[in-house]
Motif scaffolding. Structure first.
Motif, PDB file in Angstrom:
ATOM      1  N   ALA A   1     -10.312  55.772 -58.680  1.00 47.18           N
ATOM      2  CA  ALA A   1      -9.696  55.580 -59.995  1.00 47.18           C
ATOM      3  C   ALA A   1     -10.685  54.963 -60.973  1.00 47.18           C
ATOM      4  CB  ALA A   1      -8.450  54.711 -59.867  1.00 47.18           C
ATOM      5  N   ILE A   2     -11.475  54.006 -60.494  1.00 53.38           N
ATOM      6  CA  ILE A   2     -12.488  53.379 -61.352  1.00 53.38           C
ATOM      7  C   ILE A   2     -13.527  54.404 -61.772  1.00 53.38           C
ATOM      8  CG2 ILE A   2     -14.426  51.743 -61.347  1.00 53.38           C
ATOM      9  CD1 ILE A   2     -12.583  49.909 -59.619  1.00 53.38           C
ATOM     10  N   GLU A   3     -14.008  55.199 -60.832  1.00 56.43           N
ATOM     11  CA  GLU A   3     -15.026  56.207 -61.161  1.00 56.43           C
ATOM     12  C   GLU A   3     -14.490  57.214 -62.170  1.00 56.43           C
ATOM     13  OE1 GLU A   3     -18.190  56.017 -60.431  1.00 56.43           O
ATOM     14  OE2 GLU A   3     -17.809  54.205 -59.269  1.00 56.43           O
ATOM     15  N   GLN A   4     -13.242  57.624 -62.000  1.00 54.11           N
ATOM     16  CA  GLN A   4     -12.650  58.583 -62.936  1.00 54.11           C
ATOM     17  C   GLN A   4     -12.506  57.961 -64.330  1.00 54.11           C
ATOM     18  OE1 GLN A   4      -8.948  60.259 -61.652  1.00 54.11           O
ATOM     19  NE2 GLN A   4      -8.690  61.451 -63.508  1.00 54.11           N
ATOM     20  N   ALA A   5     -12.172  56.688 -64.392  1.00 48.79           N
ATOM     21  CA  ALA A   5     -11.948  56.018 -65.673  1.00 48.79           C
ATOM     22  C   ALA A   5     -13.210  55.377 -66.231  1.00 48.79           C
ATOM     23  CB  ALA A   5     -10.860  54.955 -65.503  1.00 48.79           C
ATOM     24  N   TRP A   6     -14.350  55.509 -65.530  1.00 51.00           N
ATOM     25  CA  TRP A   6     -15.550  54.780 -65.917  1.00 51.00           C
ATOM     26  C   TRP A   6     -15.949  54.956 -67.381  1.00 51.00           C
ATOM     27  CZ3 TRP A   6     -17.309  50.550 -64.318  1.00 51.00           C
ATOM     28  CH2 TRP A   6     -18.578  50.112 -64.699  1.00 51.00           C
ATOM     29  N   PRO A   7     -15.955  56.160 -67.946  1.00 47.37           N
ATOM     30  CA  PRO A   7     -16.330  56.264 -69.370  1.00 47.37           C
ATOM     31  C   PRO A   7     -15.426  55.424 -70.278  1.00 47.37           C
ATOM     32  CG  PRO A   7     -16.401  58.421 -68.350  1.00 47.37           C
ATOM     33  CD  PRO A   7     -15.764  57.492 -67.348  1.00 47.37           C
ATOM     34  N   GLU A   8     -14.133  55.410 -69.994  1.00 47.09           N
ATOM     35  CA  GLU A   8     -13.213  54.607 -70.801  1.00 47.09           C
ATOM     36  C   GLU A   8     -13.434  53.112 -70.551  1.00 47.09           C
ATOM     37  OE1 GLU A   8      -8.517  54.118 -71.967  1.00 47.09           O
ATOM     38  OE2 GLU A   8      -9.077  55.612 -70.460  1.00 47.09           O
ATOM     39  N   LEU A   9     -13.712  52.728 -69.293  1.00 48.25           N
ATOM     40  CA  LEU A   9     -13.992  51.322 -68.988  1.00 48.25           C
ATOM     41  C   LEU A   9     -15.241  50.844 -69.718  1.00 48.25           C
ATOM     42  CD1 LEU A   9     -13.162  51.392 -65.187  1.00 48.25           C
ATOM     43  CD2 LEU A   9     -11.916  50.100 -66.947  1.00 48.25           C
ATOM     44  N   VAL A  10     -16.280  51.674 -69.747  1.00 49.26           N
ATOM     45  CA  VAL A  10     -17.509  51.321 -70.468  1.00 49.26           C
ATOM     46  C   VAL A  10     -17.192  51.122 -71.944  1.00 49.26           C
ATOM     47  CG1 VAL A  10     -19.765  52.199 -71.225  1.00 49.26           C
ATOM     48  CG2 VAL A  10     -19.085  52.376 -68.818  1.00 49.26           C
TER      49      VAL A  10
END
Length: 137
Positions: free
Chosen positions: A99-108
């Motif tokens: 889930a983190i990897e999938q959301a990584w662009p948004e997390l950044v």
């Protein structure tokens, strides 16, 4: 922050306030959580799903400063496996990491330059004073 600097520490994963989190406005939640303490740190190992990401954005818009603690994934997994207060399994680790990897662009985008690598191989951890220094420099 809690031990050395006197901050109120609210761990949402163990707090009954988690029930309120997604249902009330950020400032009302903070007022309820602070309970008279002006300095507070909230930790929340949230699932990076749309409702939780939206809530972090609301907190940020309300003036809170969110930070993302990251680091070496293999070291973090080793540390996760060693937890005694809430034992983790590889199955749940894999779910969360995916889930983190999938959301990584948004997390950044959400955390911008407020990301700190706190875990290194070993696992070793960034010194608390260094974390404090980076957050409040």
């Amino acid at each position: 922050l809690a031990h050395d600097r006197g901050f109120l520490h609210l761990d949402l994963e163990t707090s009954p306030l988690i029930e309120d989190l997604l249902h009330i406005e950020p400032l009302a939640f903070i007022d309820k959580a602070r309970a008279g303490s002006p300095d507070m740190v909230i930790t929340w190992g949230f699932p990076p799903n749309p409702p939780c990401m939206a809530k972090v954005r609301e907190f940020r818009a309300a003036g809170l400063v969110p930070w993302w603690f990251d680091g070496d994934r293999a070291a973090a997994l080793e540390s996760y496996r060693q937890r005694t207060d809430y034992p983790g399994t590889d199955f749940y680790w894999d779910l969360q990491l995916a889930a983190i990897e999938q959301a990584w662009p948004e997390l950044v985008d959400l955390y911008d330059d407020r990301r700190i690598d706190v875990t290194s191989p070993g696992p070793t951890y960034l010194d608390p004073e260094e974390i404090f220094s980076r957050m409040f420099a």
